[in-house]
Design an enzyme around this catalytic site. Structure first.
Site, mmCIF file in Angstrom:
data_model
loop_
_atom_site.group_PDB
_atom_site.id
_atom_site.type_symbol
_atom_site.label_atom_id
_atom_site.label_comp_id
_atom_site.label_asym_id
_atom_site.label_seq_id
_atom_site.Cartn_x
_atom_site.Cartn_y
_atom_site.Cartn_z
ATOM 1 N N MET A 94 -32.018 24.704 -61.977
ATOM 2 C CA MET A 94 -30.769 25.184 -61.374
ATOM 3 C C MET A 94 -30.487 26.644 -61.753
ATOM 4 O O MET A 94 -29.355 27.016 -62.036
ATOM 5 C CB MET A 94 -29.587 24.294 -61.816
ATOM 6 C CG MET A 94 -29.696 22.885 -61.287
ATOM 7 S SD MET A 94 -28.435 21.771 -61.953
ATOM 8 C CE MET A 94 -29.202 21.255 -63.492
ATOM 9 N N LYS A 152 -25.142 15.930 -51.200
ATOM 10 C CA LYS A 152 -24.540 16.896 -50.283
ATOM 11 C C LYS A 152 -25.098 16.802 -48.866
ATOM 12 O O LYS A 152 -24.421 17.087 -47.914
ATOM 13 C CB LYS A 152 -24.760 18.320 -50.787
ATOM 14 C CG LYS A 152 -23.984 18.610 -52.031
ATOM 15 C CD LYS A 152 -24.125 20.075 -52.403
ATOM 16 C CE LYS A 152 -23.529 20.366 -53.763
ATOM 17 N NZ LYS A 152 -24.422 20.103 -54.889
ATOM 18 N N ASP A 190 -29.526 10.093 -54.242
ATOM 19 C CA ASP A 190 -29.211 11.522 -54.397
ATOM 20 C C ASP A 190 -29.895 12.370 -53.343
ATOM 21 O O ASP A 190 -30.872 11.956 -52.734
ATOM 22 C CB ASP A 190 -29.718 11.990 -55.761
ATOM 23 C CG ASP A 190 -28.629 11.953 -56.802
ATOM 24 O OD1 ASP A 190 -27.499 11.608 -56.456
ATOM 25 O OD2 ASP A 190 -28.933 12.282 -57.966
HETATM 26 N N1 SAH Z 1 -33.159 14.980 -62.640
HETATM 27 C C1 SAH Z 1 -33.870 16.052 -61.976
HETATM 28 C C2 SAH Z 1 -33.155 17.375 -62.090
HETATM 29 C C3 SAH Z 1 -31.819 17.391 -61.396
HETATM 30 S S1 SAH Z 1 -31.057 18.957 -61.448
HETATM 31 C C4 SAH Z 1 -35.300 16.142 -62.513
HETATM 32 O O1 SAH Z 1 -35.580 15.525 -63.549
HETATM 33 O O2 SAH Z 1 -36.134 16.815 -61.913
HETATM 34 C C5 SAH Z 1 -31.598 19.676 -59.916
HETATM 35 C C6 SAH Z 1 -32.583 20.770 -60.187
HETATM 36 O O3 SAH Z 1 -33.860 20.232 -60.461
HETATM 37 C C7 SAH Z 1 -32.799 21.720 -59.037
HETATM 38 O O4 SAH Z 1 -31.799 22.703 -58.954
HETATM 39 C C8 SAH Z 1 -34.129 22.320 -59.418
HETATM 40 O O5 SAH Z 1 -33.995 23.262 -60.438
HETATM 41 C C9 SAH Z 1 -34.852 21.103 -59.978
HETATM 42 N N2 SAH Z 1 -35.649 20.406 -58.968
HETATM 43 C C10 SAH Z 1 -35.478 19.159 -58.515
HETATM 44 N N3 SAH Z 1 -36.448 18.827 -57.636
HETATM 45 C C11 SAH Z 1 -37.250 19.903 -57.533
HETATM 46 C C12 SAH Z 1 -38.443 20.189 -56.817
HETATM 47 N N4 SAH Z 1 -39.012 19.290 -56.005
HETATM 48 N N5 SAH Z 1 -39.005 21.400 -56.977
HETATM 49 C C13 SAH Z 1 -38.477 22.314 -57.807
HETATM 50 N N6 SAH Z 1 -37.351 22.097 -58.513
HETATM 51 C C14 SAH Z 1 -36.755 20.916 -58.385
#
Ligand code: SAH
Length: 267
Positions: free
Chosen positions: A187, A70, A48
């Site tokens: 998000m 993306k 991803d």
């Molecule tokens: N499975 C992931 C979430 C996927 S949805 C998890 O458990 O973290 C994607 C969202 O996760 C992003 O839009 C943001 O809100 C958050 N996110 C993922 N990585 C991040 C990071 N390093 N810092 C802040 N937010 C993050």
């Protein structure tokens, strides 16, 4: 007689199977030992967007790495195609690792992928990762729960599936206020104005919040503010995705520490 504690069976990552692996929020040192083992066992990795290069450094030489997010070259690989790829590769006898940012079962469509793989008769296991919502506030030295400030925590998405009415922010705000819950919004940046408006129907404007972008990565940035200032803070600080927005009194101590006038301004 005391029952013997069950010994965990060492995990195996075998050819012809799939593992959905949580890559954590970014910092490769936050990977679990099991994730590292799965990544090192993989012959095919479907990766991803939000997975950092340091995580991929654990892949064995010669493993096929396919970027399906993306930023991977194509616009965004359709979910159905990713699922098809996993099934095909597993049937060809590959050890497939599906690497997802954070935890695979938190807003990662991991549930859908597991269902699809099981329906296709493919053996699948899931390896947890540290979800961004947990890591974000921790990097600022602030807990998500605290006996004085928050009795629980809600992970909630700001991005609804097309056709779904999405999160009922007004109901959530009332509950968070009454039950003293910390809200961790994933998000949420692009719809922050609406989230702010709706949350303000049930939570006071001076409720502290933190926005953490690129948590645990060298590019991490954050801001501490209040609910009444959410949209303005995002604009002013130029913060964008990926970010978590954490709303609740647990952030209060930090807010006072970092911006002594922030709470006073909107109180
Ligand atoms: N499975 C992931 C979430 C996927 S949805 C998890 O458990 O973290 C994607 C969202 O996760 C992003 O839009 C943001 O809100 C958050 N996110 C993922 N990585 C991040 C990071 N390093 N810092 C802040 N937010 C993050």
């Amino acid at each position: 007689m005391n029952p013997q504690p069950a010994m965990p069976t060492p995990s195996e990552f075998l050819p012809g199977t799939v593992a959905l692996v949580g890559a954590g929020p970014g910092d490769p040192e936050l990977l679990t030992l099991k994730a590292v083992k799965a990544i090192a066992s993989a012959t095919v990795l479907l990766v991803d967007d939000l997975v950092s290069d340091g995580v991929l450094a654990h892949a064995r030489p010669g493993a096929r790495i396919v970027h399906v997010g993306k930023r991977g070259g194509c616009k965004s690989t359709p979910q159905a195609f990713i699922e098809k790829l996993m099934v095909m590769a597993a049937r060809e006898g590959e050890m497939v690792v599906r690497l997802k940012g954070g935890d695979p079962f938190i807003f990662g469509r991991g549930g859908e992928e597991v269902e699809h793989l099981r329906a296709a008769g493919i053996e699948v296991q899931v390896v947890n990762g540290i979800t961004a919502g947990l890591a974000g506030l921790t990097t600022l030295g602030v807990p998500l729960t605290h006996r004085e400030h928050a009795h629980g925590v809600v992970f909630v998405t700001g991005h609804a599936k097309p056709g779904d009415s999405g999160t009922d922010w007004q109901a959530l705000a009332r509950t968070a206020h009454q039950a003293r819950l910390t809200l961790v919004i994933y998000m949420g940046v692009s719809s922050a104005a609406q989230i702010q408006r709706d949350l303000l129907t049930g939570l006071p404007a001076h409720t502290p919040l933190a926005i953490v972008q690129n948590a645990t990565l060298p590019s991490q940035r954050h801001a501490v503010s209040t609910l009444g200032e959410l949209r303005a803070t995002l604009d002013h600080e130029g913060l964008g995705s990926p970010a978590v927005i954490v709303v609740g009194d647990v952030v209060g101590g930090l807010a006072a520490l970092q911006a002594p006038d922030a709470l006073a301004r909107t109180a």
